[in-house]
Write an enzyme that holds these catalytic residues in place. Structure first.
Site, PDB file in Angstrom:
ATOM      1  N   GLY A  19      10.403 -22.447 -34.082  1.00 50.50           N
ATOM      2  CA  GLY A  19       9.639 -23.685 -33.973  1.00 50.50           C
ATOM      3  C   GLY A  19      10.466 -24.897 -34.362  1.00 50.50           C
ATOM      4  O   GLY A  19      11.580 -25.100 -33.875  1.00 50.50           O
ATOM      5  N   ASP A  59      -3.751 -20.962 -38.777  1.00 52.19           N
ATOM      6  CA  ASP A  59      -3.186 -21.907 -37.837  1.00 52.19           C
ATOM      7  C   ASP A  59      -2.227 -22.774 -38.628  1.00 52.19           C
ATOM      8  O   ASP A  59      -2.459 -23.054 -39.804  1.00 52.19           O
ATOM      9  CB  ASP A  59      -4.258 -22.762 -37.161  1.00 52.19           C
ATOM     10  CG  ASP A  59      -3.741 -23.449 -35.896  1.00 52.19           C
ATOM     11  OD1 ASP A  59      -2.804 -22.923 -35.263  1.00 52.19           O
ATOM     12  OD2 ASP A  59      -4.275 -24.516 -35.537  1.00 52.19           O
ATOM     13  N   THR A  60      -1.143 -23.149 -38.000  1.00 55.64           N
ATOM     14  CA  THR A  60      -0.095 -23.911 -38.662  1.00 55.64           C
ATOM     15  C   THR A  60       0.294 -25.084 -37.793  1.00 55.64           C
ATOM     16  O   THR A  60       0.305 -24.974 -36.570  1.00 55.64           O
ATOM     17  CB  THR A  60       1.138 -23.010 -38.911  1.00 55.64           C
ATOM     18  OG1 THR A  60       0.767 -21.988 -39.838  1.00 55.64           O
ATOM     19  CG2 THR A  60       2.306 -23.792 -39.471  1.00 55.64           C
ATOM     20  N   LYS A  75      12.908 -19.860 -47.922  1.00 59.42           N
ATOM     21  CA  LYS A  75      11.876 -20.411 -47.034  1.00 59.42           C
ATOM     22  C   LYS A  75      10.521 -19.794 -47.342  1.00 59.42           C
ATOM     23  O   LYS A  75       9.507 -20.497 -47.429  1.00 59.42           O
ATOM     24  CB  LYS A  75      12.246 -20.185 -45.569  1.00 59.42           C
ATOM     25  CG  LYS A  75      11.244 -20.811 -44.623  1.00 59.42           C
ATOM     26  CD  LYS A  75      11.582 -20.559 -43.176  1.00 59.42           C
ATOM     27  CE  LYS A  75      10.432 -21.002 -42.315  1.00 59.42           C
ATOM     28  NZ  LYS A  75      10.501 -20.521 -40.966  1.00 59.42           N
TER      29      LYS A  75
END
Length: 175
Positions: A130, A49-50, A152
């Site tokens: 996002g 989960d982020t 990234k």
């Protein structure tokens, strides 16, 4: 037992469920998802989960990052809401955090990755997804959406957490 790990996706095992993320932390949500797969399909599992945690908003949006502006999970709406919330704040410090829960041999181990940065005043860049167009990592003058995928991945929260998971898996003895 083979001396390798075979990765299978949720689709590969026939799991089409939307697993509710009802935890109060990223770690709890990662564990909920991993536990569901382990218990339902009797398989070792890792899940993540982020979230984006903004200092001046007491860690919001946090576990609600994907649905910050509502259940439709729209990235543009989420960014617009966050930028609007920050209009009245000087402190724009934030961090992206990924929590991976690995269920293996009746135990759970967590691997965390974080990248510190700040929320920009406006959106910059078209790559990524996002909140990438409004998150500028410390030490860079570009947002995640403007950085190359290679950069990234090397500095990002997910990449850091995954590197820790891989290091752990490589250290395990195989029977």
């Amino acid at each position: 037992m083979p001396s390798y790990i075979e990765l299978v996706s949720l689709t590969d095992i026939g799991c089409n469920n939307e697993i509710p993320e009802t935890g109060n932390t990223l770690e709890e949500n990662a564990k909920i998802k991993a536990d569901f797969v382990t218990q339902t399909y009797n398989l070792p599992c890792f899940s993540d989960d982020t979230g984006l945690l903004v200092d001046s908003l007491n860690g919001e949006p946090g576990v609600y990052s994907a649905r910050y502006a509502g259940p439709q999970k729209n990235a543009e709406d989420n960014m617009n809401k966050l930028l609007q919330e920050l209009e009245k704040h000087q402190n724009r410090n934030a961090r992206f955090k990924t929590a991976i829960a690995l269920n293996l041999k009746q135990s759970t181990i967590f691997f965390l990755g974080e990248v510190m940065g700040e929320i920009t005043i406006k959106k910059n860049g078209a790559a990524g997804f996002g909140y990438d167009p409004i998150f500028k990592p410390n030490g860079y003058n570009k947002t995640f959406a403007e950085l190359s995928l290679e950069i990234k991945n090397s500095i990002g929260h997910r990449g850091l957490a995954i590197q820790k998971l891989i290091k752990h898996l490589k250290s395990l003895p195989y029977e």
